[in-house]
Design a protein around this motif. Structure first.
Motif, PDB file in Angstrom:
ATOM      1  N   THR A  79       0.841  -1.191   0.000  1.00  0.00           N
ATOM      2  CA  THR A  79       0.000   0.000   0.000  1.00  0.00           C
ATOM      3  C   THR A  79       0.880   1.246   0.000  1.00  0.00           C
ATOM      4  OG1 THR A  79      -0.078   0.137   2.406  1.00  0.00           O
ATOM      5  CG2 THR A  79      -1.798  -1.207   1.315  1.00  0.00           C
ATOM      6  N   ALA A 133      -7.980   0.626  -0.142  1.00  0.00           N
ATOM      7  CA  ALA A 133      -6.685   1.159  -0.581  1.00  0.00           C
ATOM      8  C   ALA A 133      -6.232   0.467  -1.867  1.00  0.00           C
ATOM      9  CB  ALA A 133      -5.641   0.946   0.514  1.00  0.00           C
ATOM     10  N   SER A 176      -3.061  -1.326  -3.843  1.00  0.00           N
ATOM     11  CA  SER A 176      -1.779  -1.969  -3.579  1.00  0.00           C
ATOM     12  C   SER A 176      -0.988  -1.964  -4.878  1.00  0.00           C
ATOM     13  CB  SER A 176      -1.963  -3.384  -3.031  1.00  0.00           C
ATOM     14  OG  SER A 176      -2.619  -4.193  -3.975  1.00  0.00           O
TER      15      SER A 176
END
Length: 125
Positions: free
Chosen positions: A27, A66, A68
């Motif tokens: 991330t 999020a 990655s």
């Protein structure tokens, strides 16, 4: 030719050094933490990763809320591409290759010789 700026290179080094690694990638926060000595803002790292994705240097996928990120190619593949792109800039690829071959160390010459021998064997077989 995809040349990397200093910060882009540092981010790619983090990703290259961690892979093969987490299957889901890293991330923005994980990359920022790996670069903590640079004291970068989270948004700066996010912007760099977004630009690297735009250049095709990294692949990204959603992991929860999020993104990655992982390298699109290995460090070695990237360097090889840079070298081939540099050869394309030469007036004579042959002259540039000869000059390069004369500049490598004995050990590097052995590695090149072995790789060329293997490549020639693969083409015959």
């Amino acid at each position: 030719m995809t040349r990397l700026g200093d910060l882009e290179r540092a981010v790619m080094d983090v990703l290259w050094d961690r892979f093969p690694g987490p299957a889901a990638g890293l991330t923005v926060r994980e990359v920022a933490e790996a670069l903590s000595e640079r004291e970068l803002a989270y948004t700066t790292v996010m912007t760099v990763l977004d630009r690297l994705a735009g250049k095709g240097m990294v692949e990204r996928e959603r992991t929860g809320r999020a993104w990655s990120y992982r390298p699109a190619a290995s460090r070695e593949a990237h360097i090889a591409k840079l070298m081939l792109d540099a050869l394309d800039l030469a007036g004579s690829r042959e002259s540039a290759l000869v000059r390069f071959a004369r500049s490598v160390t004995g050990t590097e010459a052995e590695v090149l010789r072995a790789a060329l021998t293997d490549e020639a064997s693969d083409r015959k077989g």
